[in-house]
Design a protein around this motif. Structure first.
Motif, mmCIF file in Angstrom:
data_model
loop_
_atom_site.group_PDB
_atom_site.id
_atom_site.type_symbol
_atom_site.label_atom_id
_atom_site.label_comp_id
_atom_site.label_asym_id
_atom_site.label_seq_id
_atom_site.Cartn_x
_atom_site.Cartn_y
_atom_site.Cartn_z
ATOM 1 N N LEU A 115 -1.089 5.460 11.312
ATOM 2 C CA LEU A 115 0.153 5.196 10.596
ATOM 3 C C LEU A 115 0.776 3.883 11.057
ATOM 4 C CD1 LEU A 115 1.733 8.764 10.526
ATOM 5 C CD2 LEU A 115 0.811 7.493 8.593
ATOM 6 N N LEU A 116 0.678 3.612 12.359
ATOM 7 C CA LEU A 116 1.204 2.347 12.881
ATOM 8 C C LEU A 116 0.467 1.170 12.286
ATOM 9 C CD1 LEU A 116 3.019 0.802 14.839
ATOM 10 C CD2 LEU A 116 1.279 1.122 16.603
ATOM 11 N N LEU A 117 -0.857 1.284 12.208
ATOM 12 C CA LEU A 117 -1.648 0.203 11.623
ATOM 13 C C LEU A 117 -1.325 0.028 10.147
ATOM 14 C CD1 LEU A 117 -5.106 0.866 13.316
ATOM 15 C CD2 LEU A 117 -3.463 -0.951 13.855
ATOM 16 N N ALA A 118 -1.064 1.141 9.452
ATOM 17 C CA ALA A 118 -0.700 1.059 8.034
ATOM 18 C C ALA A 118 0.607 0.296 7.869
ATOM 19 C CB ALA A 118 -0.573 2.461 7.435
ATOM 20 N N GLY A 119 1.532 0.479 8.839
ATOM 21 C CA GLY A 119 2.811 -0.224 8.768
ATOM 22 C C GLY A 119 2.671 -1.704 9.033
ATOM 23 N N CYS A 120 1.558 -2.116 9.641
ATOM 24 C CA CYS A 120 1.354 -3.524 9.961
ATOM 25 C C CYS A 120 0.544 -4.245 8.893
ATOM 26 C CB CYS A 120 0.642 -3.645 11.317
ATOM 27 S SG CYS A 120 1.605 -3.007 12.704
ATOM 28 N N SER A 121 0.333 -3.621 7.762
ATOM 29 C CA SER A 121 -0.477 -4.220 6.711
ATOM 30 C C SER A 121 0.100 -5.560 6.269
ATOM 31 C CB SER A 121 -0.533 -3.271 5.504
ATOM 32 O OG SER A 121 -1.167 -3.904 4.408
ATOM 33 N N THR A 122 -0.787 -6.531 6.058
ATOM 34 C CA THR A 122 -0.357 -7.839 5.561
ATOM 35 C C THR A 122 -0.883 -8.091 4.147
ATOM 36 O OG1 THR A 122 -2.292 -8.890 6.592
ATOM 37 C CG2 THR A 122 -0.237 -8.839 7.868
ATOM 38 N N LYS A 123 -1.498 -7.083 3.552
ATOM 39 C CA LYS A 123 -2.042 -7.234 2.213
ATOM 40 C C LYS A 123 -0.909 -7.203 1.197
ATOM 41 C CE LYS A 123 -5.435 -5.192 -0.954
ATOM 42 N NZ LYS A 123 -6.402 -4.085 -1.145
ATOM 43 N N GLN A 124 -0.941 -8.135 0.246
ATOM 44 C CA GLN A 124 0.087 -8.175 -0.789
ATOM 45 C C GLN A 124 0.014 -6.897 -1.626
ATOM 46 O OE1 GLN A 124 -0.347 -11.266 -3.729
ATOM 47 N NE2 GLN A 124 1.835 -11.292 -4.208
ATOM 48 N N PRO A 125 1.151 -6.255 -1.905
ATOM 49 C CA PRO A 125 1.142 -5.024 -2.712
ATOM 50 C C PRO A 125 0.487 -5.239 -4.068
ATOM 51 C CG PRO A 125 3.295 -5.364 -1.698
ATOM 52 C CD PRO A 125 2.504 -6.627 -1.463
ATOM 53 N N ARG A 126 -0.180 -4.192 -4.542
ATOM 54 C CA ARG A 126 -0.868 -4.289 -5.833
ATOM 55 C C ARG A 126 0.119 -4.440 -6.983
ATOM 56 N NH1 ARG A 126 -4.214 -0.342 -3.239
ATOM 57 N NH2 ARG A 126 -2.899 1.327 -4.065
ATOM 58 N N ASN A 127 1.276 -3.803 -6.861
ATOM 59 C CA ASN A 127 2.276 -3.878 -7.924
ATOM 60 C C ASN A 127 3.627 -4.275 -7.326
ATOM 61 O OD1 ASN A 127 3.845 -3.638 -10.196
ATOM 62 N ND2 ASN A 127 3.676 -1.408 -10.372
ATOM 63 N N PRO A 128 3.833 -5.563 -7.076
ATOM 64 C CA PRO A 128 5.077 -6.012 -6.436
ATOM 65 C C PRO A 128 6.315 -5.855 -7.299
ATOM 66 C CG PRO A 128 3.782 -7.901 -7.152
ATOM 67 C CD PRO A 128 2.909 -6.694 -7.348
ATOM 68 N N ASP A 129 6.154 -5.505 -8.574
ATOM 69 C CA ASP A 129 7.307 -5.326 -9.452
ATOM 70 C C ASP A 129 7.898 -3.923 -9.360
ATOM 71 O OD1 ASP A 129 7.478 -7.914 -10.767
ATOM 72 O OD2 ASP A 129 5.529 -7.409 -11.630
ATOM 73 N N SER A 130 7.252 -3.039 -8.614
ATOM 74 C CA SER A 130 7.748 -1.667 -8.461
ATOM 75 C C SER A 130 8.001 -1.372 -6.993
ATOM 76 C CB SER A 130 6.747 -0.654 -9.030
ATOM 77 O OG SER A 130 7.091 0.662 -8.644
ATOM 78 N N ILE A 131 9.258 -1.161 -6.626
ATOM 79 C CA ILE A 131 9.581 -0.883 -5.232
ATOM 80 C C ILE A 131 9.002 0.458 -4.798
ATOM 81 C CG2 ILE A 131 11.812 0.253 -5.640
ATOM 82 C CD1 ILE A 131 12.904 -1.322 -3.238
ATOM 83 N N CYS A 132 8.911 1.410 -5.728
ATOM 84 C CA CYS A 132 8.322 2.713 -5.403
ATOM 85 C C CYS A 132 6.835 2.560 -5.098
ATOM 86 C CB CYS A 132 8.526 3.696 -6.550
ATOM 87 S SG CYS A 132 10.269 4.104 -6.874
ATOM 88 N N SER A 133 6.142 1.770 -5.900
ATOM 89 C CA SER A 133 4.719 1.523 -5.679
ATOM 90 C C SER A 133 4.497 0.792 -4.364
ATOM 91 C CB SER A 133 4.147 0.716 -6.841
ATOM 92 O OG SER A 133 2.783 0.400 -6.619
ATOM 93 N N ILE A 134 5.362 -0.171 -4.056
ATOM 94 C CA ILE A 134 5.232 -0.931 -2.809
ATOM 95 C C ILE A 134 5.317 -0.005 -1.604
ATOM 96 C CG2 ILE A 134 6.370 -2.626 -1.324
ATOM 97 C CD1 ILE A 134 7.292 -4.034 -3.919
ATOM 98 N N PHE A 135 6.325 0.860 -1.583
ATOM 99 C CA PHE A 135 6.524 1.747 -0.436
ATOM 100 C C PHE A 135 5.514 2.885 -0.407
ATOM 101 C CE2 PHE A 135 11.247 0.413 -0.285
ATOM 102 C CZ PHE A 135 10.937 -0.626 0.569
ATOM 103 N N ASP A 136 5.030 3.282 -1.577
ATOM 104 C CA ASP A 136 3.993 4.315 -1.612
ATOM 105 C C ASP A 136 2.693 3.775 -1.025
ATOM 106 O OD1 ASP A 136 3.156 7.025 -2.552
ATOM 107 O OD2 ASP A 136 1.763 5.853 -3.768
ATOM 108 N N GLU A 137 2.414 2.510 -1.319
ATOM 109 C CA GLU A 137 1.208 1.864 -0.802
ATOM 110 C C GLU A 137 1.350 1.504 0.675
ATOM 111 O OE1 GLU A 137 -1.417 -2.205 -1.673
ATOM 112 O OE2 GLU A 137 0.117 -1.550 -3.103
ATOM 113 N N ASN A 138 2.575 1.170 1.089
ATOM 114 C CA ASN A 138 2.833 0.756 2.473
ATOM 115 C C ASN A 138 3.975 1.597 3.058
ATOM 116 O OD1 ASN A 138 1.143 -1.873 2.710
ATOM 117 N ND2 ASN A 138 2.283 -2.156 0.807
ATOM 118 N N PRO A 139 3.694 2.837 3.472
ATOM 119 C CA PRO A 139 4.755 3.710 3.987
ATOM 120 C C PRO A 139 5.495 3.106 5.176
ATOM 121 C CG PRO A 139 2.747 4.964 3.581
ATOM 122 C CD PRO A 139 2.381 3.523 3.434
ATOM 123 N N GLY A 140 4.784 2.351 6.000
ATOM 124 C CA GLY A 140 5.431 1.729 7.145
ATOM 125 C C GLY A 140 6.511 0.752 6.724
#
Length: 204
Positions: free
Chosen positions: A17-42
């Motif tokens: 989970l810690l590593l997931a929070g450190c992700s530097t990959k650009q979100p797949r759908n940056p226009d949706s805040i829900c999608s961003i946080f679902d993809e990057n829970p951290g």
């Protein structure tokens, strides 16, 4: 059948989970805040921490970050060229998720005690935006919910905002309008998913 050492399950899960929070990959759908946080829970945990520390609404901070970098960890101004061939450097020292200038970032690191903060780290970058918007509120009296005015101060600096330098830049006021509109959309989206995101946070 292989046996599983249960004493290792929780530490390993926490590490993942810690590593997931450190992700530097650009979100797949940056226009949706829900999608961003679902993809990057951290990132959601970091955004909640920012909100608790500085009081800046999560959708406002995320709308500013979207405008600055579209959530790219290594974003920076394009290289400039003399005669279209010879590189002469970049327009500014802005870098990372928040596009913070080196001098302003150093002020943030010094004032908050985050000596090892990095502009390419989402947690540090969104905390920087919270710090900056909090100071805009204290210095210029800008509401933390006013995404348009907050972005103008973010771009022009506290002195520039006070002197209304943005009034000579129609393009910037148009950008600030877009930030305000995005913050509104992010607010509507976030209100529809924040309970589910928070439940996931507590389950972890």
């Amino acid at each position: 059948m292989l046996s599983v050492n249960r004493s290792l399950v929780i530490p390993v899960t926490a590490l993942l989970l810690l590593l997931a929070g450190c992700s530097t990959k650009q979100p797949r759908n940056p226009d949706s805040i829900c999608s961003i946080f679902d993809e990057n829970p951290g990132w959601h945990r970091d955004a909640l921490d920012m909100n608790e520390r500085w009081g800046t609404p999560i959708p406002v901070a995320m709308a500013i970050m979207y405008q600055e970098s579209t959530f790219r960890h290594n974003a920076r101004p394009p290289m400039q060229y003399f005669l279209g061939v010879i590189p002469t450097g970049r327009a500014s020292s802005a870098y990372g998720y928040s596009q913070a200038l080196t001098s302003t970032w150093n002020d943030y690191a010094r004032e908050t005690g985050r000596r090892f903060a990095s502009r390419s780290n989402f947690s540090d970058a969104i905390d920087f935006i919270g710090w900056y918007t909090d100071k805009s509120h204290k210095i210029n009296g800008i509401s933390k919910w006013d995404a348009r005015a907050q972005y103008l101060a973010y771009h022009e600096g506290w002195g520039g905002y006070r002197n209304r330098s943005y009034q000579q830049k129609n393009w910037l006021m148009n950008v600030a309008d877009r930030v305000d509109q995005r913050a509104g959309r992010f607010t509507t989206q976030y209100n529809s998913c924040k309970d589910n995101l928070s439940r996931r946070r507590w389950l972890w």
